[in-house]
Design an enzyme around this catalytic site. Sequence first.
Site, PDB file in Angstrom:
ATOM      1  N   GLU A 259       5.438   8.958  -6.853  1.00  0.00           N
ATOM      2  CA  GLU A 259       6.601   8.070  -6.706  1.00  0.00           C
ATOM      3  C   GLU A 259       6.124   6.851  -5.941  1.00  0.00           C
ATOM      4  O   GLU A 259       5.797   6.951  -4.764  1.00  0.00           O
ATOM      5  CB  GLU A 259       7.720   8.802  -5.951  1.00  0.00           C
ATOM      6  CG  GLU A 259       8.147  10.115  -6.599  1.00  0.00           C
ATOM      7  CD  GLU A 259       8.588   9.954  -8.035  1.00  0.00           C
ATOM      8  OE1 GLU A 259       9.134   8.892  -8.395  1.00  0.00           O
ATOM      9  OE2 GLU A 259       8.357  10.888  -8.838  1.00  0.00           O
ATOM     10  N   CYS A 293      11.544   1.758  -1.401  1.00  0.00           N
ATOM     11  CA  CYS A 293      10.919   1.526  -2.701  1.00  0.00           C
ATOM     12  C   CYS A 293      11.885   0.867  -3.669  1.00  0.00           C
ATOM     13  O   CYS A 293      11.496   0.096  -4.520  1.00  0.00           O
ATOM     14  CB  CYS A 293      10.425   2.849  -3.266  1.00  0.00           C
ATOM     15  SG  CYS A 293      11.729   4.085  -3.364  1.00  0.00           S
TER      16      CYS A 293
HETATM   17  P1  NAD Z   1       0.737   4.016   1.610  1.00  0.00           P
HETATM   18  O1  NAD Z   1       0.366   4.099   0.179  1.00  0.00           O
HETATM   19  O2  NAD Z   1      -0.028   3.093   2.495  1.00  0.00           O
HETATM   20  O3  NAD Z   1       0.622   5.457   2.303  1.00  0.00           O
HETATM   21  C1  NAD Z   1       1.287   6.571   1.785  1.00  0.00           C
HETATM   22  C2  NAD Z   1       0.544   7.841   2.199  1.00  0.00           C
HETATM   23  O4  NAD Z   1      -0.724   7.862   1.548  1.00  0.00           O
HETATM   24  C3  NAD Z   1       0.258   7.932   3.698  1.00  0.00           C
HETATM   25  O5  NAD Z   1       0.409   9.277   4.116  1.00  0.00           O
HETATM   26  C4  NAD Z   1      -1.191   7.509   3.779  1.00  0.00           C
HETATM   27  O6  NAD Z   1      -1.885   7.998   4.907  1.00  0.00           O
HETATM   28  C5  NAD Z   1      -1.740   8.118   2.500  1.00  0.00           C
HETATM   29  N1  NAD Z   1      -2.991   7.520   2.025  1.00  0.00           N
HETATM   30  C6  NAD Z   1      -3.442   6.253   2.224  1.00  0.00           C
HETATM   31  N2  NAD Z   1      -4.662   6.111   1.641  1.00  0.00           N
HETATM   32  C7  NAD Z   1      -4.956   7.295   1.053  1.00  0.00           C
HETATM   33  C8  NAD Z   1      -6.069   7.770   0.301  1.00  0.00           C
HETATM   34  N3  NAD Z   1      -7.139   6.996   0.038  1.00  0.00           N
HETATM   35  N4  NAD Z   1      -6.054   9.041  -0.160  1.00  0.00           N
HETATM   36  C9  NAD Z   1      -4.978   9.836   0.082  1.00  0.00           C
HETATM   37  N5  NAD Z   1      -3.899   9.442   0.813  1.00  0.00           N
HETATM   38  C10 NAD Z   1      -3.896   8.191   1.291  1.00  0.00           C
HETATM   39  O7  NAD Z   1       2.293   3.680   1.656  1.00  0.00           O
HETATM   40  P2  NAD Z   1       3.256   3.396   2.902  1.00  0.00           P
HETATM   41  O8  NAD Z   1       2.980   2.058   3.461  1.00  0.00           O
HETATM   42  O9  NAD Z   1       3.264   4.561   3.809  1.00  0.00           O
HETATM   43  O10 NAD Z   1       4.657   3.361   2.119  1.00  0.00           O
HETATM   44  C11 NAD Z   1       5.067   2.267   1.378  1.00  0.00           C
HETATM   45  C12 NAD Z   1       4.924   2.468  -0.117  1.00  0.00           C
HETATM   46  O11 NAD Z   1       5.561   3.673  -0.532  1.00  0.00           O
HETATM   47  C13 NAD Z   1       5.632   1.353  -0.881  1.00  0.00           C
HETATM   48  O12 NAD Z   1       4.817   0.967  -1.957  1.00  0.00           O
HETATM   49  C14 NAD Z   1       6.900   2.020  -1.372  1.00  0.00           C
HETATM   50  O13 NAD Z   1       7.482   1.420  -2.504  1.00  0.00           O
HETATM   51  C15 NAD Z   1       6.410   3.402  -1.648  1.00  0.00           C
HETATM   52  N6  NAD Z   1       7.518   4.354  -1.696  1.00  0.00           N
HETATM   53  C16 NAD Z   1       7.912   4.837  -2.924  1.00  0.00           C
HETATM   54  C17 NAD Z   1       9.003   5.699  -3.026  1.00  0.00           C
HETATM   55  C18 NAD Z   1       9.465   6.220  -4.363  1.00  0.00           C
HETATM   56  O14 NAD Z   1      10.226   7.191  -4.393  1.00  0.00           O
HETATM   57  N7  NAD Z   1       9.077   5.593  -5.471  1.00  0.00           N
HETATM   58  C19 NAD Z   1       9.675   6.101  -1.866  1.00  0.00           C
HETATM   59  C20 NAD Z   1       9.234   5.597  -0.628  1.00  0.00           C
HETATM   60  C21 NAD Z   1       8.157   4.729  -0.558  1.00  0.00           C
END
Ligand code: NAD
Length: 500
Positions: A259, A293
Amino acid sequence: MIPNEFRSLLRDVKPIINGQHIDEPEADRLPIVYPGTGEEVASLIEANADIVDQATLAAKASLDSGVWRNKTTEERRAVFNRIIELTQKHIDELSVLESINTGQTLRYSRHAQLPRISGSFRFYADYINQMTEQASHDPGNALRVVTRQPLGVVGLISSSNAPTALAATKIAAALAFGNSCVLKTSENTPLALYRFVELLHEAGVPDGVVNYVNGRGQITGDAIANHPLIRGISFTGGTATAKHIAEKGAKTLKRLDMELGGKSANIIMPSCDLERALDAALLSIYTNNGQQCFAGSRILVHRDIAKEFIQKFCARAESIRVGNPFDSSSENGPLACRAHFDRLQSFGQLAREQATLLTGGSPLETNSGGYYFPATAAIADTNKNALCQQEIFGPFATFLIIDSVDEAISIANDSEYGLVSYIWTNNHAEAMAASQHIQAGLTLVNTPLMGLDLRLPFGGFKQSAVGREGARGAQAFYTEEKTTVFSTSTEPLIKLGAID
Ligand code: NAD
Protein backbone atom coordinates in the site's frame (compact mmCIF):
# COMPACT_ATOMS: atom_id res chain seq x y z
CA MET A 1 6.86 20.82 25.43
CA ILE A 2 5.69 17.38 26.43
CA PRO A 3 3.52 17.78 29.54
CA ASN A 4 5.46 16.50 32.56
CA GLU A 5 2.81 13.99 33.53
CA PHE A 6 3.45 12.11 30.28
CA ARG A 7 7.22 11.82 30.61
CA SER A 8 7.01 8.74 32.81
CA LEU A 9 5.61 6.85 29.81
CA LEU A 10 8.85 7.27 27.88
CA ARG A 11 11.07 4.19 27.63
CA ASP A 12 13.75 2.89 25.32
CA VAL A 13 12.38 0.62 22.61
CA LYS A 14 13.88 -2.87 22.33
CA PRO A 15 13.16 -5.83 20.11
CA ILE A 16 10.51 -8.16 21.55
CA ILE A 17 11.22 -11.71 20.46
CA ASN A 18 9.42 -14.77 21.79
CA GLY A 19 7.69 -12.49 24.27
CA GLN A 20 11.02 -11.29 25.72
CA HIS A 21 12.51 -7.80 25.56
CA ILE A 22 15.95 -8.22 24.07
CA ASP A 23 18.93 -6.30 25.44
CA GLU A 24 21.61 -6.18 22.82
CA PRO A 25 24.52 -4.09 24.12
CA GLU A 26 26.36 -4.27 20.79
CA ALA A 27 23.39 -3.08 18.72
CA ASP A 28 23.20 0.48 17.38
CA ARG A 29 20.93 2.92 19.20
CA LEU A 30 18.84 5.41 17.25
CA PRO A 31 17.35 8.56 18.78
CA ILE A 32 13.58 8.71 19.26
CA VAL A 33 12.61 12.35 18.84
CA TYR A 34 9.63 14.44 19.92
CA PRO A 35 8.99 16.49 16.77
CA GLY A 36 7.44 19.33 18.80
CA THR A 37 10.91 20.38 20.00
CA GLY A 38 13.39 18.13 18.23
CA GLU A 39 14.31 16.75 21.68
CA GLU A 40 15.57 13.16 21.96
CA VAL A 41 13.18 11.49 24.39
CA ALA A 42 14.30 7.86 24.28
CA SER A 43 16.32 5.53 22.13
CA LEU A 44 15.60 2.65 19.83
CA ILE A 45 17.77 -0.44 19.93
CA GLU A 46 18.20 -1.26 16.29
CA ALA A 47 17.56 -4.80 15.13
CA ASN A 48 20.41 -5.85 12.84
CA ALA A 49 20.30 -8.91 10.58
CA ASP A 50 21.16 -11.25 13.50
CA ILE A 51 18.30 -9.94 15.62
CA VAL A 52 15.89 -10.14 12.67
CA ASP A 53 17.06 -13.72 12.18
CA GLN A 54 16.26 -14.53 15.85
CA ALA A 55 12.83 -12.92 15.45
CA THR A 56 12.13 -14.92 12.29
CA LEU A 57 13.26 -18.20 13.86
CA ALA A 58 11.00 -17.50 16.83
CA ALA A 59 8.10 -16.85 14.47
CA LYS A 60 8.84 -20.04 12.53
CA ALA A 61 9.06 -22.11 15.74
CA SER A 62 5.70 -20.75 16.92
CA LEU A 63 4.18 -21.53 13.55
CA ASP A 64 5.54 -25.09 13.50
CA SER A 65 4.39 -25.73 17.06
CA GLY A 66 0.82 -24.86 16.08
CA VAL A 67 0.43 -22.79 19.24
CA TRP A 68 -1.54 -20.16 17.32
CA ARG A 69 -2.30 -21.57 13.87
CA ASN A 70 -4.07 -24.58 15.37
CA LYS A 71 -6.27 -22.60 17.72
CA THR A 72 -9.98 -22.89 17.05
CA THR A 73 -11.82 -19.92 15.67
CA GLU A 74 -13.42 -19.39 19.07
CA GLU A 75 -10.04 -19.39 20.81
CA ARG A 76 -8.66 -16.82 18.37
CA ARG A 77 -11.72 -14.66 18.78
CA ALA A 78 -11.39 -14.81 22.56
CA VAL A 79 -7.84 -13.48 22.33
CA PHE A 80 -8.98 -10.76 19.90
CA ASN A 81 -11.71 -9.71 22.33
CA ARG A 82 -9.16 -9.49 25.11
CA ILE A 83 -6.90 -7.36 22.85
CA ILE A 84 -9.84 -5.01 22.30
CA GLU A 85 -10.49 -4.76 26.06
CA LEU A 86 -6.85 -4.01 26.83
CA THR A 87 -6.59 -1.49 24.01
CA GLN A 88 -9.63 0.39 25.34
CA LYS A 89 -8.19 0.32 28.84
CA HIS A 90 -4.85 1.75 27.66
CA ILE A 91 -6.13 4.02 24.91
CA ASP A 92 -5.11 7.24 26.66
CA GLU A 93 -1.59 5.98 27.23
CA LEU A 94 -1.28 4.73 23.63
CA SER A 95 -2.62 8.03 22.29
CA VAL A 96 -0.12 10.07 24.27
CA LEU A 97 2.76 7.91 23.04
CA GLU A 98 1.52 8.23 19.46
CA SER A 99 1.31 12.01 19.74
CA ILE A 100 4.73 12.34 21.37
CA ASN A 101 6.26 10.43 18.53
CA THR A 102 4.29 11.50 15.44
CA GLY A 103 3.44 15.07 16.45
CA GLN A 104 -0.24 14.39 15.76
CA THR A 105 -2.51 16.35 18.04
CA LEU A 106 -3.58 14.34 21.05
CA ARG A 107 -7.20 14.81 20.03
CA TYR A 108 -6.51 13.29 16.62
CA SER A 109 -4.54 10.34 18.02
CA ARG A 110 -7.14 9.67 20.69
CA HIS A 111 -10.29 10.03 18.59
CA ALA A 112 -9.29 9.34 14.98
CA GLN A 113 -6.25 7.07 14.96
CA LEU A 114 -6.09 4.80 17.99
CA PRO A 115 -9.74 3.65 17.90
CA ARG A 116 -8.87 2.02 14.58
CA ILE A 117 -6.95 -0.66 16.50
CA SER A 118 -10.06 -2.07 18.17
CA GLY A 119 -12.01 -1.60 14.94
CA SER A 120 -9.58 -3.85 13.05
CA PHE A 121 -9.54 -6.60 15.68
CA ARG A 122 -13.33 -6.48 16.02
CA PHE A 123 -13.71 -6.70 12.25
CA TYR A 124 -11.44 -9.74 11.84
CA ALA A 125 -12.92 -11.48 14.89
CA ASP A 126 -16.30 -11.25 13.15
CA TYR A 127 -14.91 -12.09 9.74
CA ILE A 128 -13.34 -15.42 10.72
CA ASN A 129 -16.57 -16.33 12.45
CA GLN A 130 -18.50 -15.94 9.19
CA MET A 131 -15.92 -17.33 6.81
CA THR A 132 -16.77 -20.37 4.71
CA GLU A 133 -14.90 -22.01 1.89
CA GLN A 134 -15.64 -23.52 -1.50
CA ALA A 135 -16.53 -27.13 -2.15
CA SER A 136 -17.67 -28.97 -5.25
CA HIS A 137 -19.39 -32.30 -5.37
CA ASP A 138 -19.43 -34.44 -8.47
CA PRO A 139 -21.77 -37.31 -7.46
CA GLY A 140 -20.25 -40.75 -7.87
CA ASN A 141 -16.88 -39.19 -8.63
CA ALA A 142 -15.40 -36.81 -6.07
CA LEU A 143 -15.99 -34.33 -3.33
CA ARG A 144 -13.51 -31.48 -3.63
CA VAL A 145 -12.96 -29.11 -0.72
CA VAL A 146 -10.90 -25.94 -0.49
CA THR A 147 -9.30 -25.15 2.84
CA ARG A 148 -7.01 -22.29 3.73
CA GLN A 149 -3.73 -22.58 5.56
CA PRO A 150 -1.70 -19.68 6.93
CA LEU A 151 0.87 -18.29 4.49
CA GLY A 152 3.50 -18.84 7.20
CA VAL A 153 5.89 -16.31 8.70
CA VAL A 154 4.99 -12.90 7.35
CA GLY A 155 6.91 -9.62 7.53
CA LEU A 156 4.76 -6.61 8.39
CA ILE A 157 6.40 -3.26 7.64
CA SER A 158 4.55 0.01 8.09
CA SER A 159 4.95 3.75 7.78
CA SER A 160 5.36 6.77 10.05
CA ASN A 161 2.08 8.59 9.53
CA ALA A 162 -0.37 6.30 11.33
CA PRO A 163 2.11 3.81 12.73
CA THR A 164 0.02 1.99 15.30
CA ALA A 165 -3.34 1.91 13.53
CA LEU A 166 -1.82 0.69 10.27
CA ALA A 167 0.35 -1.94 11.92
CA ALA A 168 -2.58 -3.11 14.07
CA THR A 169 -4.69 -3.73 10.96
CA LYS A 170 -1.90 -5.84 9.52
CA ILE A 171 -1.43 -7.76 12.80
CA ALA A 172 -5.17 -8.41 13.10
CA ALA A 173 -5.35 -9.79 9.56
CA ALA A 174 -2.17 -11.87 9.89
CA LEU A 175 -3.32 -13.42 13.19
CA ALA A 176 -6.92 -13.92 12.07
CA PHE A 177 -5.67 -16.32 9.40
CA GLY A 178 -3.20 -18.11 11.71
CA ASN A 179 0.15 -16.63 10.70
CA SER A 180 3.15 -15.71 12.83
CA CYS A 181 4.92 -12.46 12.10
CA VAL A 182 7.97 -10.25 12.27
CA LEU A 183 6.78 -6.68 12.70
CA LYS A 184 8.47 -3.36 12.04
CA THR A 185 7.03 0.12 11.94
CA SER A 186 8.89 3.30 11.06
CA GLU A 187 12.02 3.82 13.14
CA ASN A 188 10.88 7.45 13.52
CA THR A 189 7.63 6.56 15.30
CA PRO A 190 7.99 3.34 17.31
CA LEU A 191 6.68 4.29 20.77
CA ALA A 192 2.97 3.44 20.79
CA LEU A 193 3.29 0.27 18.73
CA TYR A 194 5.96 -1.01 21.12
CA ARG A 195 3.52 -0.67 24.02
CA PHE A 196 0.77 -2.25 21.94
CA VAL A 197 2.93 -5.32 21.26
CA GLU A 198 3.32 -5.72 25.04
CA LEU A 199 -0.47 -5.57 25.36
CA LEU A 200 -0.85 -8.24 22.68
CA HIS A 201 1.17 -10.61 24.83
CA GLU A 202 -0.77 -9.64 27.94
CA ALA A 203 -3.97 -10.43 26.01
CA GLY A 204 -2.82 -13.98 25.34
CA VAL A 205 -1.10 -13.91 21.95
CA PRO A 206 1.40 -16.75 22.47
CA ASP A 207 5.11 -15.95 22.60
CA GLY A 208 6.81 -16.02 19.21
CA VAL A 209 3.66 -15.24 17.22
CA VAL A 210 4.26 -11.47 17.04
CA ASN A 211 7.92 -10.52 17.12
CA TYR A 212 8.74 -6.82 17.14
CA VAL A 213 11.92 -5.43 15.61
CA ASN A 214 12.77 -1.94 14.49
CA GLY A 215 15.56 0.11 12.98
CA ARG A 216 16.55 1.80 9.78
CA GLY A 217 15.08 0.55 6.54
CA GLN A 218 18.41 -0.43 5.04
CA ILE A 219 19.32 -2.44 8.17
CA THR A 220 16.20 -3.93 9.76
CA GLY A 221 13.88 -3.57 6.76
CA ASP A 222 16.41 -5.12 4.39
CA ALA A 223 16.96 -8.04 6.75
CA ILE A 224 13.22 -8.76 6.72
CA ALA A 225 13.01 -8.45 2.95
CA ASN A 226 16.01 -10.79 2.54
CA HIS A 227 15.07 -13.45 5.06
CA PRO A 228 14.39 -16.79 3.32
CA LEU A 229 11.93 -18.01 5.98
CA ILE A 230 9.65 -15.03 5.54
CA ARG A 231 7.03 -16.06 2.96
CA GLY A 232 5.39 -12.71 2.35
CA ILE A 233 5.63 -9.04 3.18
CA SER A 234 2.74 -6.72 3.83
CA PHE A 235 4.16 -3.24 3.39
CA THR A 236 2.74 0.26 3.80
CA GLY A 237 5.05 3.09 2.85
CA GLY A 238 6.61 4.93 -0.05
CA THR A 239 6.69 3.62 -3.61
CA ALA A 240 10.50 3.90 -3.86
CA THR A 241 10.89 1.81 -0.67
CA ALA A 242 8.47 -0.77 -2.06
CA LYS A 243 10.68 -1.24 -5.10
CA HIS A 244 13.69 -2.04 -2.85
CA ILE A 245 11.63 -4.56 -0.92
CA ALA A 246 10.26 -6.16 -4.09
CA GLU A 247 13.79 -6.51 -5.48
CA LYS A 248 15.12 -8.12 -2.30
CA GLY A 249 12.03 -10.27 -1.83
CA ALA A 250 12.20 -11.57 -5.40
CA LYS A 251 15.23 -13.71 -4.48
CA THR A 252 12.96 -15.94 -2.40
CA LEU A 253 9.77 -15.19 -4.39
CA LYS A 254 8.00 -13.55 -1.49
CA ARG A 255 4.35 -12.76 -1.83
CA LEU A 256 3.80 -9.01 -1.64
CA ASP A 257 0.98 -6.79 -0.47
CA MET A 258 1.94 -3.13 -0.88
CA GLU A 259 0.00 0.00 0.00
CA LEU A 260 1.95 2.94 -1.35
CA GLY A 261 2.03 6.60 -2.19
CA GLY A 262 -0.43 8.83 -4.00
CA LYS A 263 -0.89 12.17 -5.72
CA SER A 264 -4.63 12.19 -5.64
CA ALA A 265 -6.71 14.59 -7.70
CA ASN A 266 -9.56 16.46 -6.07
CA ILE A 267 -11.82 17.75 -8.88
CA ILE A 268 -14.10 20.69 -8.08
CA MET A 269 -16.83 21.31 -10.67
CA PRO A 270 -19.10 24.39 -10.87
CA SER A 271 -22.32 22.56 -9.94
CA CYS A 272 -20.96 21.40 -6.58
CA ASP A 273 -21.98 22.56 -3.13
CA LEU A 274 -19.05 24.94 -2.89
CA GLU A 275 -18.95 25.32 0.89
CA ARG A 276 -18.99 21.58 1.43
CA ALA A 277 -16.37 21.03 -1.27
CA LEU A 278 -14.23 23.68 0.41
CA ASP A 279 -14.50 22.04 3.84
CA ALA A 280 -13.63 18.69 2.33
CA ALA A 281 -10.73 19.99 0.22
CA LEU A 282 -9.15 21.44 3.37
CA LEU A 283 -9.76 18.22 5.31
CA SER A 284 -8.42 16.07 2.48
CA ILE A 285 -5.08 17.82 2.28
CA TYR A 286 -4.47 19.24 5.77
CA THR A 287 -5.76 16.53 8.14
CA ASN A 288 -2.79 14.99 9.95
CA ASN A 289 -0.67 17.68 8.32
CA GLY A 290 -1.15 16.12 4.90
CA GLN A 291 0.76 13.06 6.05
CA GLN A 292 -1.78 10.67 4.60
CA CYS A 293 -1.54 8.53 1.52
CA PHE A 294 -5.02 9.54 0.34
CA ALA A 295 -4.39 13.30 0.63
CA GLY A 296 -6.20 15.30 -2.06
CA SER A 297 -2.97 17.06 -2.93
CA ARG A 298 -3.77 18.14 -6.52
CA ILE A 299 -6.87 20.31 -6.51
CA LEU A 300 -8.27 20.64 -10.03
CA VAL A 301 -10.75 23.47 -9.84
CA HIS A 302 -13.00 24.60 -12.69
CA ARG A 303 -12.22 28.05 -14.10
CA ASP A 304 -15.78 29.33 -13.46
CA ILE A 305 -15.40 29.02 -9.67
CA ALA A 306 -11.62 29.00 -9.34
CA LYS A 307 -11.16 32.55 -8.06
CA GLU A 308 -13.73 32.28 -5.30
CA PHE A 309 -12.73 28.77 -4.32
CA ILE A 310 -9.01 29.47 -4.14
CA GLN A 311 -9.48 32.70 -2.20
CA LYS A 312 -11.68 31.03 0.39
CA PHE A 313 -9.38 28.00 0.56
CA CYS A 314 -6.28 30.12 1.24
CA ALA A 315 -8.06 32.25 3.86
CA ARG A 316 -9.09 29.12 5.73
CA ALA A 317 -5.65 27.49 5.29
CA GLU A 318 -4.01 30.55 6.86
CA SER A 319 -6.30 30.23 9.87
CA ILE A 320 -5.45 26.59 10.62
CA ARG A 321 -3.94 26.53 14.08
CA VAL A 322 -0.61 24.70 13.97
CA GLY A 323 0.99 24.25 17.36
CA ASN A 324 1.76 22.11 20.38
CA PRO A 325 0.04 18.73 19.82
CA PHE A 326 -0.94 18.61 23.50
CA ASP A 327 -2.73 21.96 23.33
CA SER A 328 -6.42 21.30 22.73
CA SER A 329 -6.72 24.34 20.48
CA SER A 330 -4.16 23.04 17.96
CA GLU A 331 -5.63 21.64 14.76
CA ASN A 332 -2.28 20.31 13.55
CA GLY A 333 1.02 19.64 15.29
CA PRO A 334 4.54 19.41 13.87
CA LEU A 335 5.54 17.11 11.03
CA ALA A 336 6.59 13.65 12.18
CA CYS A 337 10.28 13.87 11.44
CA ARG A 338 13.10 16.14 10.42
CA ALA A 339 13.45 14.58 6.96
CA HIS A 340 9.82 15.38 6.11
CA PHE A 341 10.25 18.90 7.48
CA ASP A 342 13.32 19.50 5.28
CA ARG A 343 11.50 18.05 2.29
CA LEU A 344 8.59 20.45 2.80
CA GLN A 345 10.98 23.38 2.80
CA SER A 346 12.48 22.28 -0.49
CA PHE A 347 9.00 22.07 -2.04
CA GLY A 348 8.25 25.55 -0.65
CA GLN A 349 11.33 26.77 -2.51
CA LEU A 350 10.27 24.94 -5.67
CA ALA A 351 6.85 26.62 -5.49
CA ARG A 352 8.52 30.04 -5.30
CA GLU A 353 10.73 29.26 -8.30
CA GLN A 354 8.49 27.23 -10.60
CA ALA A 355 4.90 28.01 -9.62
CA THR A 356 2.99 30.67 -7.70
CA LEU A 357 3.07 30.27 -3.94
CA LEU A 358 -0.31 31.32 -2.54
CA THR A 359 0.26 30.81 1.17
CA GLY A 360 2.74 29.19 3.57
CA GLY A 361 5.84 27.60 2.12
CA SER A 362 8.30 28.27 4.99
CA PRO A 363 8.58 26.84 8.50
CA LEU A 364 6.62 28.56 11.22
CA GLU A 365 8.78 30.66 13.50
CA THR A 366 8.14 29.18 16.92
CA ASN A 367 11.56 29.13 18.60
CA SER A 368 10.65 25.67 19.78
CA GLY A 369 13.06 23.66 17.63
CA GLY A 370 10.00 21.71 16.42
CA TYR A 371 9.10 20.75 12.89
CA TYR A 372 6.17 23.15 12.49
CA PHE A 373 5.10 23.87 8.94
CA PRO A 374 2.02 25.86 7.99
CA ALA A 375 -0.77 24.83 5.66
CA THR A 376 0.66 25.67 2.24
CA ALA A 377 -0.91 26.16 -1.19
CA ALA A 378 0.51 26.93 -4.62
CA ILE A 379 -0.89 27.14 -8.11
CA ALA A 380 0.88 25.55 -11.06
CA ASP A 381 0.55 26.17 -14.81
CA THR A 382 0.93 22.59 -15.82
CA ASN A 383 0.51 19.12 -14.40
CA LYS A 384 4.09 18.43 -15.52
CA ASN A 385 5.30 20.59 -12.62
CA ALA A 386 7.06 18.53 -9.93
CA LEU A 387 4.54 19.92 -7.41
CA CYS A 388 1.86 18.00 -9.34
CA GLN A 389 3.86 14.85 -9.94
CA GLN A 390 5.73 14.15 -6.70
CA GLU A 391 4.12 13.02 -3.49
CA ILE A 392 5.03 15.77 -1.02
CA PHE A 393 3.46 14.04 2.00
CA GLY A 394 2.83 17.19 3.96
CA PRO A 395 0.41 20.12 4.29
CA PHE A 396 0.90 21.22 0.70
CA ALA A 397 -1.91 21.66 -1.85
CA THR A 398 -1.25 22.40 -5.50
CA PHE A 399 -4.03 23.94 -7.62
CA LEU A 400 -4.52 23.54 -11.34
CA ILE A 401 -7.32 25.27 -13.26
CA ILE A 402 -9.43 23.07 -15.54
CA ASP A 403 -12.16 23.81 -18.11
CA SER A 404 -14.02 20.51 -18.31
CA VAL A 405 -14.44 17.21 -16.53
CA ASP A 406 -12.70 15.43 -19.41
CA GLU A 407 -9.66 17.62 -19.00
CA ALA A 408 -9.72 17.00 -15.24
CA ILE A 409 -9.87 13.23 -15.72
CA SER A 410 -7.01 13.32 -18.17
CA ILE A 411 -4.90 15.36 -15.70
CA ALA A 412 -5.90 13.09 -12.82
CA ASN A 413 -4.62 10.13 -14.83
CA ASP A 414 -1.38 11.84 -15.85
CA SER A 415 0.46 10.50 -12.81
CA GLU A 416 2.49 7.43 -11.90
CA TYR A 417 0.15 7.08 -8.91
CA GLY A 418 -3.48 5.99 -8.78
CA LEU A 419 -4.55 5.68 -5.18
CA VAL A 420 -7.59 7.89 -4.59
CA SER A 421 -9.56 10.55 -6.46
CA TYR A 422 -12.28 12.96 -5.40
CA ILE A 423 -14.91 14.74 -7.43
CA TRP A 424 -17.33 17.45 -6.28
CA THR A 425 -20.27 17.83 -8.62
CA ASN A 426 -24.03 17.69 -8.71
CA ASN A 427 -23.96 16.58 -12.31
CA HIS A 428 -24.58 12.85 -12.54
CA ALA A 429 -22.76 12.43 -15.87
CA GLU A 430 -19.62 14.04 -14.46
CA ALA A 431 -19.71 11.81 -11.38
CA MET A 432 -20.13 8.72 -13.57
CA ALA A 433 -17.30 9.78 -15.88
CA ALA A 434 -14.98 10.21 -12.90
CA SER A 435 -16.01 6.89 -11.43
CA GLN A 436 -15.44 5.02 -14.69
CA HIS A 437 -12.39 6.76 -16.14
CA ILE A 438 -10.13 7.88 -13.31
CA GLN A 439 -7.39 5.32 -12.81
CA ALA A 440 -7.55 5.10 -9.03
CA GLY A 441 -8.48 2.41 -6.56
CA LEU A 442 -11.04 4.65 -4.89
CA THR A 443 -13.16 7.51 -6.28
CA LEU A 444 -15.06 9.58 -3.73
CA VAL A 445 -18.04 11.54 -5.03
CA ASN A 446 -19.05 14.53 -2.90
CA THR A 447 -17.29 13.24 0.20
CA PRO A 448 -13.88 13.24 1.81
CA LEU A 449 -12.56 9.89 2.99
CA MET A 450 -14.34 9.24 6.28
CA GLY A 451 -12.50 6.07 7.30
CA LEU A 452 -11.79 2.74 5.69
CA ASP A 453 -14.38 0.02 5.43
CA LEU A 454 -12.51 -3.27 5.82
CA ARG A 455 -15.34 -5.09 4.03
CA LEU A 456 -14.19 -3.40 0.82
CA PRO A 457 -10.87 -3.36 -0.99
CA PHE A 458 -8.51 -0.46 -0.41
CA GLY A 459 -5.51 0.04 -2.65
CA GLY A 460 -4.38 1.76 -5.78
CA PHE A 461 -3.80 1.46 -9.48
CA LYS A 462 -0.37 1.82 -11.09
CA GLN A 463 2.48 2.57 -8.64
CA SER A 464 0.16 3.11 -5.67
CA ALA A 465 -0.30 -0.52 -4.70
CA VAL A 466 0.27 -4.17 -5.28
CA GLY A 467 -2.75 -6.07 -3.95
CA ARG A 468 -5.53 -4.73 -1.78
CA GLU A 469 -6.15 -4.30 1.92
CA GLY A 470 -9.60 -5.19 3.21
CA ALA A 471 -11.01 -8.59 4.03
CA ARG A 472 -10.85 -10.36 0.70
CA GLY A 473 -7.42 -9.01 -0.22
CA ALA A 474 -6.12 -9.91 3.23
CA GLN A 475 -7.56 -13.40 3.00
CA ALA A 476 -5.88 -13.90 -0.37
CA PHE A 477 -2.56 -12.53 0.90
CA TYR A 478 -2.34 -14.18 4.32
CA THR A 479 -3.44 -17.67 3.30
CA GLU A 480 -2.53 -20.49 0.97
CA GLU A 481 -5.55 -22.10 -0.68
CA LYS A 482 -5.50 -25.85 -0.71
CA THR A 483 -7.81 -28.16 -2.61
CA THR A 484 -8.36 -31.69 -1.31
CA VAL A 485 -10.11 -34.27 -3.46
CA PHE A 486 -12.03 -37.10 -1.75
CA SER A 487 -13.04 -39.88 -4.08
CA THR A 488 -16.68 -40.96 -3.98
CA SER A 489 -16.25 -43.32 -6.90
CA THR A 490 -16.30 -47.10 -6.90
CA GLU A 491 -15.60 -47.38 -10.64
CA PRO A 492 -12.53 -49.50 -11.42
CA LEU A 493 -9.39 -47.58 -12.37
CA ILE A 494 -7.31 -48.19 -15.49
CA LYS A 495 -4.90 -50.98 -14.60
CA LEU A 496 -1.54 -49.96 -16.03
CA GLY A 497 0.76 -52.92 -16.44
CA ALA A 498 -1.88 -55.50 -15.65
CA ILE A 499 -1.92 -58.53 -17.97
CA ASP A 500 -5.46 -59.63 -18.97
P1 NAD B 1 8.93 4.95 3.97
O1 NAD B 1 8.77 4.23 2.69
O2 NAD B 1 10.09 5.87 4.14
O3 NAD B 1 9.02 3.91 5.19
C1 NAD B 1 8.05 2.94 5.40
C2 NAD B 1 8.66 1.76 6.16
O4 NAD B 1 9.61 1.12 5.31
C3 NAD B 1 9.42 2.16 7.42
O5 NAD B 1 9.20 1.18 8.42
C4 NAD B 1 10.86 2.13 6.96
O6 NAD B 1 11.80 1.92 7.99
C5 NAD B 1 10.83 0.95 6.01
N1 NAD B 1 11.93 0.93 5.04
C6 NAD B 1 12.63 1.98 4.53
N2 NAD B 1 13.58 1.52 3.68
C7 NAD B 1 13.46 0.17 3.64
C8 NAD B 1 14.15 -0.86 2.94
N3 NAD B 1 15.18 -0.59 2.12
N4 NAD B 1 13.77 -2.14 3.12
C9 NAD B 1 12.72 -2.43 3.94
N5 NAD B 1 12.04 -1.49 4.64
C10 NAD B 1 12.41 -0.21 4.49
O7 NAD B 1 7.56 5.72 4.23
P2 NAD B 1 7.14 6.73 5.40
O8 NAD B 1 7.80 8.03 5.21
O9 NAD B 1 7.24 6.05 6.71
O10 NAD B 1 5.58 6.88 5.04
C11 NAD B 1 5.13 7.68 4.00
C12 NAD B 1 4.72 6.90 2.77
O11 NAD B 1 3.79 5.88 3.10
C13 NAD B 1 4.00 7.80 1.77
O12 NAD B 1 4.45 7.49 0.48
C14 NAD B 1 2.54 7.41 1.95
O13 NAD B 1 1.72 7.68 0.84
C15 NAD B 1 2.67 5.95 2.22
N6 NAD B 1 1.47 5.42 2.86
C16 NAD B 1 0.61 4.65 2.11
C17 NAD B 1 -0.58 4.18 2.67
C18 NAD B 1 -1.55 3.36 1.86
O14 NAD B 1 -2.43 2.72 2.45
N7 NAD B 1 -1.46 3.37 0.53
C19 NAD B 1 -0.88 4.46 4.01
C20 NAD B 1 0.04 5.24 4.74
C21 NAD B 1 1.20 5.71 4.16
